[in-house]
Design an enzyme around this catalytic site. Sequence first.
Site, PDB file in Angstrom:
ATOM      1  N   GLN A   1       0.863  -1.174   0.000  1.00  0.00           N
ATOM      2  CA  GLN A   1       0.000   0.000   0.000  1.00  0.00           C
ATOM      3  C   GLN A   1       0.903   1.228   0.000  1.00  0.00           C
ATOM      4  OE1 GLN A   1      -3.768  -0.627   0.137  1.00  0.00           O
ATOM      5  NE2 GLN A   1      -2.607  -2.338  -0.732  1.00  0.00           N
TER       6      GLN A   1
ATOM      7  N   GLY B   1     -12.022   2.922   3.214  1.00  0.00           N
ATOM      8  CA  GLY B   1     -11.064   2.044   2.561  1.00  0.00           C
ATOM      9  C   GLY B   1     -10.064   2.806   1.701  1.00  0.00           C
ATOM     10  N   HIS B   2      -9.108   2.046   1.151  1.00  0.00           N
ATOM     11  CA  HIS B   2      -8.026   2.680   0.400  1.00  0.00           C
ATOM     12  C   HIS B   2      -8.520   3.290  -0.912  1.00  0.00           C
ATOM     13  CE1 HIS B   2      -6.925  -1.585  -1.358  1.00  0.00           C
ATOM     14  NE2 HIS B   2      -8.142  -1.212  -1.657  1.00  0.00           N
ATOM     15  N   ASN B   3      -7.917   4.423  -1.243  1.00  0.00           N
ATOM     16  CA  ASN B   3      -8.195   5.157  -2.481  1.00  0.00           C
ATOM     17  C   ASN B   3      -9.606   5.730  -2.565  1.00  0.00           C
ATOM     18  OD1 ASN B   3      -6.062   2.832  -3.486  1.00  0.00           O
ATOM     19  ND2 ASN B   3      -5.628   4.866  -4.295  1.00  0.00           N
TER      20      ASN B   3
END
Length: 353
Positions: A200, A241-243
């Site tokens: 990540q 969450g990511h992005n």
Amino acid sequence: MSEGVAVQDLAECVEAEVVGNADTLISRVAALSDAGPDAIGFCTNANYLDALRATRAGAVLIRREHLEACPTTALVVDDPYYAYAAVAARLYPAKRPAAGVHPTAVLADDVVLGDDVVIGPHVVLEAGVQVGDRCQIGPGCHIGVQTRLGEDTELLGRVTVGAHCEVGKRVVMHPGVVVGADGFGFAKGPGDSGWRKVPQLGRVVLGDDVDLGANTTVDRGAIGDTVLEEGVKLDNQVHIGHNVRVGARTIIAGNTVVAGSTTIGCDCMIGGSTAITGHISLADEVMLMGMTGVTGTIDESGAYASPLPAQPISKWRRNTVRFTQLDSLFRRVKKLEAASAAPGPAARRQDDD
């Protein structure tokens, strides 16, 4: 708590019209039913008119249409609850601890601290951290390498901000917040080889005036960044969450989860325990009622909901069984529609003629 502020002074801070005694001294806020002559309350809608008529408050924030029901000094505003927030802040100003670094804090040699910064007990600031003027970092916080905090930002306690993150001005993080942990990224290998972790590599970027509730988590991006724009407010135990990108001034209630790579527009209002799937987008000014499940893109502003209301368990059991029968019922209806649309024998003979 204030020793007493004149109604006129409170009115000026919220641009209210005073109807009654502008010299009344107010020292506290209270519910309409509990208020005394030294307190100010507020009435937001007609459901509270009985409490308004009976109140002993020294002053009340109200809308003009409720003025006749007010037995005391009124501060007339467009939005009593919004005005109440400013009045409460005026009567209960925050107490700021003395600036300085606690002797138990651990700071890397190249950490840069702005003016009037407060660093509490057992804080860890890693290499390259930059802390803006007047920031307050509470007990047990951990700030990762090369992270920057904007001016007047406050981390209340046991907050973790991962490496290389960017935090704007006047950001508030409540106890237990984690910003910049790894996103949930794993690639499935062939056969029984299991899962391989996907690095990540992105950051978390928080705009100015963001507020993160207790135990909320905002994951770093997988490649790009996870971004919360200015004025975003997250309740306790929200997971981003990511992005993900959350637009300016959007507010999200507790226990909501937003899966990776989703974009949420500006000025959205998202109710508690909502679940939003990944790789979709929500338009500006979308309102999601509590416990809504969002599985696809929403292109138009407006209110949306999906949960069933509570009902007696006997009725719920019947409806659950019927729900499982919907597919067969649908197929039967389609067959009946097809049969009724087909021409009968007499019609076919006329066609043959």
